[in-house]
Each structure stands twice: as C-alpha cells, then as structure tokens.
Design a protein around this motif. Structure first.
Motif, PDB file in Angstrom:
ATOM      1  N   PRO A  87       0.813  -1.220   0.000  1.00 43.56           N
ATOM      2  CA  PRO A  87       0.000   0.000   0.000  1.00 43.56           C
ATOM      3  C   PRO A  87       0.845   1.268   0.000  1.00 43.56           C
ATOM      4  O   PRO A  87       0.506   2.238  -0.675  1.00 43.56           O
ATOM      5  CB  PRO A  87      -0.818  -0.119   1.298  1.00 43.56           C
ATOM      6  N   ALA A  91       0.646   4.100  -2.852  1.00 45.70           N
ATOM      7  CA  ALA A  91       0.349   5.506  -2.588  1.00 45.70           C
ATOM      8  C   ALA A  91       1.377   6.393  -3.280  1.00 45.70           C
ATOM      9  O   ALA A  91       1.054   7.425  -3.867  1.00 45.70           O
ATOM     10  CB  ALA A  91       0.341   5.773  -1.083  1.00 45.70           C
ATOM     11  N   VAL A 112      -7.058  -5.662  -1.891  1.00 46.77           N
ATOM     12  CA  VAL A 112      -7.869  -4.749  -1.098  1.00 46.77           C
ATOM     13  C   VAL A 112      -7.046  -3.646  -0.424  1.00 46.77           C
ATOM     14  O   VAL A 112      -7.378  -2.466  -0.539  1.00 46.77           O
ATOM     15  CB  VAL A 112      -8.697  -5.532  -0.055  1.00 46.77           C
ATOM     16  N   PRO A 113      -5.952  -3.988   0.290  1.00 46.49           N
ATOM     17  CA  PRO A 113      -5.193  -2.902   0.938  1.00 46.49           C
ATOM     18  C   PRO A 113      -4.633  -1.898  -0.072  1.00 46.49           C
ATOM     19  O   PRO A 113      -4.648  -0.701   0.172  1.00 46.49           O
ATOM     20  CB  PRO A 113      -4.058  -3.627   1.651  1.00 46.49           C
ATOM     21  N   GLY A 116      -7.301   0.325  -1.286  1.00 52.36           N
ATOM     22  CA  GLY A 116      -7.642   1.296  -0.251  1.00 52.36           C
ATOM     23  C   GLY A 116      -6.721   2.497  -0.268  1.00 52.36           C
ATOM     24  O   GLY A 116      -7.161   3.644  -0.191  1.00 52.36           O
ATOM     25  N   ALA A 117      -5.413   2.218  -0.387  1.00 50.38           N
ATOM     26  CA  ALA A 117      -4.439   3.309  -0.383  1.00 50.38           C
ATOM     27  C   ALA A 117      -4.641   4.226  -1.587  1.00 50.38           C
ATOM     28  O   ALA A 117      -4.613   5.454  -1.473  1.00 50.38           O
ATOM     29  CB  ALA A 117      -3.020   2.739  -0.399  1.00 50.38           C
ATOM     30  N   SER A 120      -7.864   6.321  -1.439  1.00 52.75           N
ATOM     31  CA  SER A 120      -7.677   7.477  -0.570  1.00 52.75           C
ATOM     32  C   SER A 120      -7.171   8.670  -1.367  1.00 52.75           C
ATOM     33  O   SER A 120      -7.643   9.800  -1.217  1.00 52.75           O
ATOM     34  CB  SER A 120      -6.680   7.084   0.531  1.00 52.75           C
ATOM     35  N   SER A 179      -7.022 -10.212   3.674  1.00 49.14           N
ATOM     36  CA  SER A 179      -8.249  -9.499   3.325  1.00 49.14           C
ATOM     37  C   SER A 179      -9.242 -10.370   2.563  1.00 49.14           C
ATOM     38  O   SER A 179     -10.450 -10.275   2.780  1.00 49.14           O
ATOM     39  CB  SER A 179      -7.916  -8.248   2.520  1.00 49.14           C
ATOM     40  N   GLU A 182     -11.096 -12.533   4.999  1.00 43.35           N
ATOM     41  CA  GLU A 182     -12.087 -11.787   5.778  1.00 43.35           C
ATOM     42  C   GLU A 182     -13.341 -11.557   4.948  1.00 43.35           C
ATOM     43  O   GLU A 182     -14.466 -11.765   5.407  1.00 43.35           O
ATOM     44  CB  GLU A 182     -11.481 -10.441   6.209  1.00 43.35           C
TER      45      GLU A 182
ATOM     46  N   GLY B 136      -9.485  -3.279  11.418  1.00 44.09           N
ATOM     47  CA  GLY B 136      -9.741  -3.423   9.992  1.00 44.09           C
ATOM     48  C   GLY B 136      -9.039  -4.631   9.411  1.00 44.09           C
ATOM     49  O   GLY B 136      -9.188  -4.937   8.234  1.00 44.09           O
ATOM     50  N   GLY B 137      -8.245  -5.317  10.210  1.00 48.71           N
ATOM     51  CA  GLY B 137      -7.614  -6.552   9.780  1.00 48.71           C
ATOM     52  C   GLY B 137      -6.682  -6.378   8.595  1.00 48.71           C
ATOM     53  O   GLY B 137      -6.079  -5.323   8.404  1.00 48.71           O
ATOM     54  N   SER B 139      -7.495  -6.131   5.589  1.00 52.99           N
ATOM     55  CA  SER B 139      -8.046  -5.254   4.561  1.00 52.99           C
ATOM     56  C   SER B 139      -7.699  -3.804   4.813  1.00 52.99           C
ATOM     57  O   SER B 139      -7.879  -2.955   3.943  1.00 52.99           O
ATOM     58  CB  SER B 139      -9.570  -5.393   4.500  1.00 52.99           C
ATOM     59  N   ARG B 142      -9.401   2.593   6.936  1.00 53.65           N
ATOM     60  CA  ARG B 142      -9.520   3.712   6.010  1.00 53.65           C
ATOM     61  C   ARG B 142     -10.014   4.975   6.676  1.00 53.65           C
ATOM     62  O   ARG B 142     -10.399   4.958   7.839  1.00 53.65           O
ATOM     63  CB  ARG B 142     -10.472   3.328   4.881  1.00 53.65           C
ATOM     64  N   ASP B 143     -10.050   6.051   5.903  1.00 53.26           N
ATOM     65  CA  ASP B 143     -10.603   7.333   6.352  1.00 53.26           C
ATOM     66  C   ASP B 143      -9.874   7.940   7.542  1.00 53.26           C
ATOM     67  O   ASP B 143     -10.485   8.582   8.392  1.00 53.26           O
ATOM     68  CB  ASP B 143     -12.090   7.181   6.716  1.00 53.26           C
ATOM     69  N   MET B 230      -1.001   8.807   4.868  1.00 54.38           N
ATOM     70  CA  MET B 230      -1.555   7.828   3.948  1.00 54.38           C
ATOM     71  C   MET B 230      -3.083   7.906   3.899  1.00 54.38           C
ATOM     72  O   MET B 230      -3.687   7.627   2.878  1.00 54.38           O
ATOM     73  CB  MET B 230      -1.156   6.411   4.346  1.00 54.38           C
ATOM     74  N   GLY B 231      -3.708   8.206   5.027  1.00 51.19           N
ATOM     75  CA  GLY B 231      -5.162   8.210   5.080  1.00 51.19           C
ATOM     76  C   GLY B 231      -5.729   6.801   5.130  1.00 51.19           C
ATOM     77  O   GLY B 231      -6.912   6.590   5.371  1.00 51.19           O
ATOM     78  N   PHE B 232      -4.883   5.825   4.905  1.00 50.54           N
ATOM     79  CA  PHE B 232      -5.306   4.428   4.886  1.00 50.54           C
ATOM     80  C   PHE B 232      -4.084   3.590   5.237  1.00 50.54           C
ATOM     81  O   PHE B 232      -3.027   3.791   4.662  1.00 50.54           O
ATOM     82  CB  PHE B 232      -5.799   4.059   3.487  1.00 50.54           C
ATOM     83  N   ALA B 234      -2.510  -0.499   6.179  1.00 52.10           N
ATOM     84  CA  ALA B 234      -2.736  -1.944   6.194  1.00 52.10           C
ATOM     85  C   ALA B 234      -1.489  -2.614   6.758  1.00 52.10           C
ATOM     86  O   ALA B 234      -0.396  -2.080   6.649  1.00 52.10           O
ATOM     87  CB  ALA B 234      -3.011  -2.439   4.784  1.00 52.10           C
TER      88      ALA B 234
END
Lengths: 388, 318, 288
Positions: A87, A91, A112-113, A116-117, A120, A179, A182, B136-137, B139, B142-143, B230-232, B234
């Motif tokens: 991630p 980014a 998924v991770p 997510g990055a 964002s 992920s 999960e 959040g494990g 995955s 976020r936010d 980063m805002g996120f 993992a």
C-alpha cells in the motif's frame, strides 16, 4: 573542510537535479496531446503473477484503441507502475501518476489494501479510479472510485446458487488469513441462508504455509459437502492439492481471481472438483449468441490470443472494461476534467463491456449484476461451464 | 574555519526549508516522497541509537512503527480523538510496551536478540490482522483524517512536508544531544564491552531498556505521521520486510553515526525514483546497487564524507 | 468424535512442514558453523535449486542427472558470490556482512524473476504414487524423501567434521580463525568451502521440498524465516539441534492450528519462540 562542504553541496545538487531534470517516461509525438491513464499493477511481490495479466490486458486495449484513432482524436497513453504489492508503494506511485504524469484516471490495483491506499488519493485529488479487486466501494465516501471487478458478493452468491441446485447444504470454510479471507468469510455467512446453506465450520490458514491438511482434517470431522476457500493462485491450488491427497473429493469453491490459464495449469490433474466463479472472458465460446457482450468478449479474446499466445482471462477483462469506460466518459464530456469524468462514469448506463452490461449510479459503483458471473468447473484440463 | 564547523548543519536545514518552495516547485509529488523519506529518517535514527550506539540488534523495528500508526488510526477514526492526542497515546503505549518486553528481550545476545525482535514484530502483525473488528484486519483501516494541530489541518502535502521535517529535525537534534550526553557515552561503553561496563557499576539492563524505549517511541511518532499522511493503512507495510529495509538503511548510510542512517534512509527512499524506469529489472537493480555500495563504501555513504574530510584536514596540516 | 484420524493428520501435517523447516535449518547451520555468518541468501539458493531443476527436467533431462546438475550449478553460484562479493568485505562487521547477504538475496530474487517469470512452477515428486493413508490420515511420500535426505546429510556432515582431517581443520578454523591460520589452515579456502556447500545444501533442500509446494521467485522467503526460527530454537551451532527444532516447530504449529486456533496460531508460535529464547538464550540444545 572545504572538500566536505563541496561534497555536501554536490550531494544536494545531484538531489535537486534528479528531482527536476525531466526523467520523463513515454514522450509521444502525436498531433494531439495524449490522454494519460495511470496503471498501478503488482509487478513484483506476492501478487506479481496476476499483475502481469492485468498489464497485458491493459496494454493491448490501449493499443487497439489507438489503432482505431484514439479518443476524440487524442491517443491514449498508459503509464504503468509497480506497486510491489505494498500500500505504501501504491500511494507513492499513485501520487506520481497524479502530480507528475498528470494522469486523468487510474486503473488497476489488485488487492484490497492497495486499492484502499489508492482510493484514498483518488478521492483526495478528484481523479477517477477504476479498481479491480475485492475492495468494497462505498459510493458515499468513495465518490471517485469504481470497480470493474464483479461485486465480490456475486462471487459467493452465484456459486451458492449452483450449490443449491446440486443439493449442497453443508459448507465448511477454509479461509486464508488476509483481506480475501475476511471478505470470503463475511460473504459466506451473509448469503448462506438465502440459498439454504449452513456454514458448519471455519478454519484459517497462512497463505505461505506449505500444508493445510491439519485444517482440512479438522473440517472433515464436521462432514461438509463442500469447502469454500476464498483465495487466489498458489494457496487455492495448495488447498485443492491437499484435498485430493486426502481423498476429500468434495467441491472446492475458490475465488474468481482463479479464472486464468495459470491456475488451470496448477490444478488440472487433481481429483478434487474445483469450482471457480468467472466472468465471460474465461469461456467466450460458451456465451450465448444473444448475449450483448458476446461480440466484445470474442473479439478481444482473439486479439489477446494473437498478441500473447494465451487466452484472455478475468483480469484482462477487468482492465479492458476500465479503459473502455474511461474512453466512453472522455467521449461524452470531451474534457479530461476529473469531476466531469467521474460524473460521466457514474451516469453510464447500458454500457456493453466484457464483464457485463454496466449500469452505474450514485449508489452502485460496480455496475454489473449477479447473472454476469458464470460458475466454472474443470474437465480434461479445460474450463467447463456449470452455471451460466 | 572553526566557526563553519560548528554551524555546518545549518546548510542542510536551510536547504530542507527552501527546497520545496524554490527548485522543488511546490510539487505535491516530491513533497510526498520527502514526507516518506522523513518518516523513515525518524525510524532509521531511532534504530541507530539502539543498534549503532548501544549495539543491540533489532529486526523488528517496524513493530512499534505499527503500534504508533494503528493507535493513531484507531483512536482518530473510531473514537474521534484529535491526531495530536492520538499520537501521544501511541507514544505512551509504545513506550510502555517497549519497557515491558525490553528487559527480558535485551538480555539476549546478537542473533537470538534479532530473532526475538523479529518474533515480536510478527506477533504485532498477527494481532493486528487477528483483531479485525478494531483494526480493519488485513483489509486495512480507512478514512484516517489528516493531521491537525492547533486548529490547522495539514491536508496539503507541502504543509505536511514542513511539519514532518520539523519533527524529523527535532528528533535528529535530540538524538545528537543524547549521544553527546553522559547517557550516550554510557551506551557506547555498553556497546564496546558490556561486561567491563557492568564491573564499573553500570546497570546495563537499565540503560539498554531506556534506549530501547526511546527508539521505539520515535518509531511510534513515525507511525502516527505515516498514518495521517496515507489516510489508509494496512498491516503489509509494517512487517519484517520493512524492519529489514530500515536495517539496510542503517548500514547503507553508515551505522553508528546518526547522520549516516539519515543519508541511508533518504537514499533508499529516493532510489526507486530512478530505478522505476527499468521496471522488470528494478528488483535486480536495487539489489545490485546495494551490493555496489556495500562493496565500495563499507562504512556507508557517510563514511565517504568522513574519509574525504579527514583527507582534507590532513592536507591542511591540521 | 470417535476416530482419531484428524489428530493423526495434525501429526503428519506437522511432520511435513517440520521436515521442510529442518532441512533448511541444516543448510543455515552449516554455513554458520563454518563461517560464522548468518546467510540471508539461503532462501534464494533454495528456489534456484528447485527452479533450475524444473527447467532441466522440462528439457527432458532425467531426474537423477538434473538433480546432480542443479546442485552443482547452485554450488558454483555460491562459490562465485563468495569470491566476488563476500571476500572483498571479509573484514567488515558482522552487521555489514549480513546486510550484504540481504542485498545478494534481493539481486538473486530479481534475477530469478527475470529468468523464470512470475508464475508458479511445479516439480514432480521424486516417486509417483498416492500418499500413504494411516489411521485415516494422509502423508505424502515426498516427506520420506525429505526426512531421508536430511538423515543422509546429517550422517555425511558428522563423518566430515569428525572423521576427515579437512573437516576437523574447518571446525578449528571456525572456532579460532587466528589459531587455525597459524597452523596453516587457509581461512579463505574454508570460507569458500562453506559457501559452496551451504548453497549446495540449500539448493538440495529446495529441490526436495519443491514437490510439496509451488515454486516461484518469492517462494524462498518464508522457508528461510522458518529455518532461522528453527535455528534459534535448536542453537546456532547444533546441526542435530536444528533438525529436532525444525520438526518440533512444524508439529507444534500444526497442533496449535488444529487444537487451539488456526486464526492465532502464528501469534502463539511466535510467542512461544520468544519464551524459549528468553528462557534458554542459547537454544534448547546447546551445550551452555
């Protein structure tokens, strides 16, 4: 002392030079400025095998579009970077695409991770991002994020439909730590009741483990009729292999990420019936003639086979649709403004892609529906459609 | 000449301050790269205090990087803490945790210490992944809101760059002061010969634990800065491979010098900006460049500076 | 639950993974014993051995010949690396040497990616045949090969270090390099020897283990980490200790997964490792 000063200054001068003297990539001498699309793929690291599939698909699609004259007379330029399955790195390269390469949209991200990055950043800088992973897009918060992978829910619900039709009611879960595991676990429990299925047990395993017979043995004591293991690639193949070795020849449901030739090679000799949800790209011949997507799927598969000597797969289809959607949005808006593109994509209706006919809306950033997924089995080393 | 020697450090500081607004062209991209570089400088400097000066190997430095990042993230996202307060909470948690495991773990020597720190890093990661309801494990979480201080929200990479590097400079300054203090000299003594130091009445365990706590509190700060940028986040970015990267930065730059690891961190974080151009070969190239540096500059990049400086002095007849 | 097949399966699973860890640990310990160096590149020799074997067998070379060739090639690579990269920086600190092996492992991994691509490769088991079924539990035949090879290596190592003059000399060299060199034993030759044989055994481990897993350029990392863990538990210099530790590690992992929790099995195993390290700082089987 003077020398040390000189060295220090030299160091910083070099530093400035590397940051500012254009080491730009891919200059194009076209008549009109190219539209730059950024691609973020795992080209090294654990997911690199699928990153390559995505990049190949994306490269070919851009090539085809440019051969046909580009979009609005502008050629498309795909600038791809490696996210190293990390991630943080994703980014960084996303920032590079946005600030340095001036990408108007971004595609890719395979986990998924990583999604997510990048999401964002996409939301922050108002650049549309079309991902292809299990990342669940929240249209409220992820206004700029769309997903050309089928909603992960479908990859669970559709096979469950198949299970129901075969009278399978007791399913055990063997989920990877991570992920996907999960996701898989949550989805299985969410959709089981609707298809008359009971989740009788769950075990977890490390995707790097060389053996999962312990977990399988434990699950076997519960007498499952099928195993659901939401993992992709080597781990999925390992579960299949271990099950075969243990003579646990009950259906094994894995993730839709396995709808590619590499995975087929890994499991084709096994006795376990492996079930893989897929998009149309996996079996173009099986798509009914009256299906609106048939033409797109068959044409691209042919082109892919011609260029790379291997059939198109789930990942190529994701990227093709992503690029097509962006191209269509560019045609509609005539501009590369992020906000306008986003709006155009979100308003897209009835768009014929490889994965299905897309209908986006402010509450749905996936666009495809349950029936857009097929359920595949394996016979004689080839895909066999079980439910279409 | 002597005056220059005392204030030479002003030059890089001025460069850091001026760079983005002059030649850097206020680029969000380069500000971002340098934010990451700065965060890793903090990690590298902390580890250098522990490894370079006190001689305690850690292959798990990313563990407290994770603790800081996740504490900040969870507290700001799920409980509405202010980022500053969350960062302090992270520092406190890291410090306590480091103090608790520090004593028994630091009694180990070399290789076994390395393995214990590696094990601890893995434990933290598996716990983060395991308790997915909170973290959040795998995955990710976020936010995460951007860092805000005294009402000022640091949303812009350029602003965040200045904030991060201000923190970085404070940490570098503290580290230098620590090294020059009696505490620091004791650490070096423990490094050279722990047995001898203890016969002189030094409570080695106490000193080792203290520097361990300090290094890990620094790592925690780095983690908080990372999360808000980063805002996120993992778990992937906090594993043993990250710890190993920090270790490499130390040796690349020149272990035990504070300035060496700073150079090492910046070098390693800037290197991909050149090697990405040869994508397929990037992995191989990174390894080869590292090998070349290690073979030709065994004392690290900083070692080169020192050698040249000494030569300059010798020539000047000092 | 009347039948105990799942409990037996836990044991077999543990034996399978444990034998992998043990064999890798042996290769790590041998390098350490002779050169005092913790070699982080072993994971890459592991995969190079397996992948070279995959390439050779796919070209039609019979397995036994491919086996020998793969190991020889790996040994040559190891020797080359030692001469060109390790020897020049021999005087550096342990830390610098270790970081060098890390850099080498990165380069080798990058090279593996270029040569063999990013896909997973399969190696056929040495003997074809369905897995053994005992008490309702499954044990793959390849595991016997791994255990057998480990035993043979142990025997050969013991013979070498205890009975041959070269071996005794190398042990002396490791324990006291200055004294050994005063006695005319070449420290240089010893280091070269250690690397060559260390990489050879690493490659051998990779070939033996490959049929149980899938091999690609990143597959070397996990086995190596587990090998290091086994080495810490067993004691750095104890070859037999690392074998026992490797097997124990596999079995404990397996039973933790099966009986306690598959979700937190890694947490528990690493916590146990920390406890063992703190309680017995020199490994379970060392002399001190």
């Amino acid at each position: 002392m003077k020398k040390m000063l000189a060295i220090t200054t030299l160091f910083f001068v070099m530093f400035f030079l590397t940051t500012n003297v254009g080491l730009t990539q891919g200059t194009s001498k076209a008549a009109k400025e190219p539209y730059v699309i950024g691609g973020i793929f795992p080209l090294t690291g654990g997911l690199s095998w699928l990153g390559v599939y995505k990049k190949k698909g994306a490269d070919l699609k851009v090539e085809l579009i440019n051969k046909a004259g580009g979009v609005n007379g502008h050629p498309l330029e795909l600038i791809s970077y490696d996210d190293q399955s990390s991630p943080e790195q994703a980014a960084k390269v996303a920032q590079r695409l946005i600030s340095k390469d001036k990408a108007i949209a971004i595609i890719g991200t395979a986990s998924v991770p990583v999604s997510g990055a990048v999401a964002s950043l996409g939301n922050k800088y108002k650049i549309p991002v079309i991902i292809g992973s299990g990342y669940s897009v929240d249209p409220q918060k992820d206004k700029f994020i769309f997903n050309s992978a089928h909603k992960t829910d479908f990859a669970c619900a559709r096979p469950f439909q198949y299970f129901k039709s075969k009278g399978i009611t007791k399913v055990a879960l063997l989920m990877p730590i991570g992920s996907l595991g999960e996701l898989g676990s949550n989805l299985a429990r969410k959709y089981a009741p609707a298809y008359g299925i009971t989740i009788i047990g769950e075990e977890k395993f490390d995707i790097k483990a060389p053996d999962v017979t312990s977990q399988l043995a434990k699950l076997r004591t519960l007498n499952p009729q099928a195993i659901f293991s939401f993992c992709t690639g080597e781990p999925a193949a390992l579960v299949a292999r271990n099950m075969s070795q243990m003579n646990m020849n009950i259906p094994l449901l894995v993730s839709h990420g396995n709808a590619n030739p590499g995975f087929l090679k890994l499991v084709s000799n096994l006795t376990v019936p492996v079930i893989v949800p897929a998009g149309r790209a996996a079996a173009p011949e099986e798509v009914p003639d009256n299906d609106p997507c048939k033409k797109v799927v068959v044409e691209f598969s042919k082109a892919h086979m011609q260029k790379y000597g291997e059939p198109a797969n789930y990942y190529s289809a994701e990227m093709v649709d992503a690029i097509d959607l962006i191209a269509a949005a560019l045609k509609t808006t005539g501009s590369s403004d992020g906000e306008k593109l986003r709006e155009a994509i979100e308003k897209t209706k009835g768009f014929v892609g490889m994965q299905g006919v897309y209908n986006f809306s402010p509450t749905d950033h996936h666009g495809t529906v349950l029936d857009d997924m097929m359920v595949l089995g394996i016979k004689d080393g080839k895909w066999k459609v079980l439910l279409k | 000449m002597e005056k220059l020697r005392k204030v030479w450090w002003l030059i890089p500081v001025v460069l850091i301050i001026l760079y983005p607004v002059t030649i850097g062209g206020k680029s969000a991209y380069w500000s971002g790269i340098l934010v990451f570089a700065g965060i890793y400088v903090i990690l590298a400097v902390g580890l250098d205090l522990l490894m370079g000066f006190t001689g305690q190997i850690s292959v798990g430095h990313a563990a407290f990087f994770a603790v800081g990042a996740y504490t900040s993230a969870v507290l700001t996202v799920k409980y509405g803490f202010s980022p500053l307060l969350a960062m302090f909470a992270g520092m406190f948690l890291s410090g306590t945790l480091a103090w608790v495991i520090g004593r028994p773990v630091l009694a180990l020597k070399e290789y076994y210490l390395a393995m214990a720190t590696l094990a601890f890093n893995e434990i933290i990661i598996t716990l983060i992944v395991g308790f997915e309801n909170i973290t959040g494990g795998a995955s990710g979480l976020r936010d995460i809101p951007p860092f805000g201080i005294f009402g000022l929200v640091l949303d812009n990479p350029l602003h965040y760059y200045y904030f991060v590097w201000a923190v970085v400079l404070m940490i570098i300054a503290s580290s230098v002061l620590i090294i020059r203090s009696p505490f620091g000299r004791t650490l070096v003594a423990i490094h050279s010969d722990e047995l001898a130091a203890s016969t002189f009445g030094v409570d080695c365990a106490k000193y080792k634990t203290r520097v361990f706590v300090l290094a890990n509190v620094f790592a925690s700060i780095a983690g908080s800065l990372f999360a808000h940028y980063m805002g996120f986040i993992a778990p992937d970015d906090f594993g043993v491979s990250t710890s190993v990267n920090i270790l490499v930065m130390l040796f690349l730059g020149g272990i035990g010098t504070i300035y060496g690891p700073i150079l090492g961190a910046i070098f390693l974080k800037l290197l991909p900006e050149i090697t990405y151009l040869v994508q397929d070969y990037e992995l191989l190239l990174n390894g080869v460049i590292l090998i070349i540096v290690l073979v030709f500059m065994p004392k690290g990049i900083y070692g080169i500076f020192m050698t040249l400086r000494n030569k300059a002095f010798a020539r000047a007849g000092k | 639950m009347g039948d105990i097949s799942h409990l037996v399966q836990f044991f077999f699973s543990g034996l399978t993974t444990g034998s992998i860890y043990a064999l890798i640990a042996v290769s790590l310990v041998i390098v350490y014993k002779v050169s005092q160096l913790i070699c982080f590149s072993q994971g890459e020799f592991f995969i190079f051995g397996a992948l070279i074997m995959v390439t050779l067998t796919s070209k039609g070379i019979p397995m036994p010949l491919a086996f020998v060739l793969s190991i020889l090639i790996a040994m040559a690579i190891g020797a080359l690396i030692q001469q060109v990269l390790i020897r020049p920086i021999q005087g550096s600190s342990i830390g610098a040497l270790i970081v060098m092996t890390i850099a080498i492992s990165l380069a080798l991994r990058g090279l593996a990616m270029l040569i063999w691509g990013r896909e997973s490769h399969i190696l056929r088991p040495f003997t074809q045949g369905s897995p053994l079924q005992i008490f309702g539990a499954t044990l793959q035949l390849q595991v016997f090969w791994i255990v057998g090879i480990t035993a043979v290596i142990l025997l050969l190592i013991w013979l070498f270090f205890e009975k041959t003059s070269l071996g005794i000399a190398m042990r002396a060299c490791a324990e006291n390099p200055l004294g050994a060199s005063l006695m005319g034993i070449s420290v240089q030759k010893t280091a070269l020897f250690a690397w060559a044989w260390g990489s050879g055994i690493g490659a051998l481990a990779g070939i033996a283990v490959a049929p149980l897993m899938f091999m690609q350029y990143t597959s070397g990392v996990m086995p190596m980490v587990k090998g290091f863990i086994a080495m810490s538990i067993g004691g750095l210099s104890s070859i037999v200790g690392s074998v026992i530790a490797g097997l124990l590690l596999g079995i404990i992992e397996s039973y933790t997964i099966g009986v306690i929790s598959s979700k937190f099995s890694d947490t528990i195993v690493f916590a146990l490792l920390m406890v063992v390290l703190i309680a017995r700082p020199n490994g379970l089987f060392s002399k001190s």
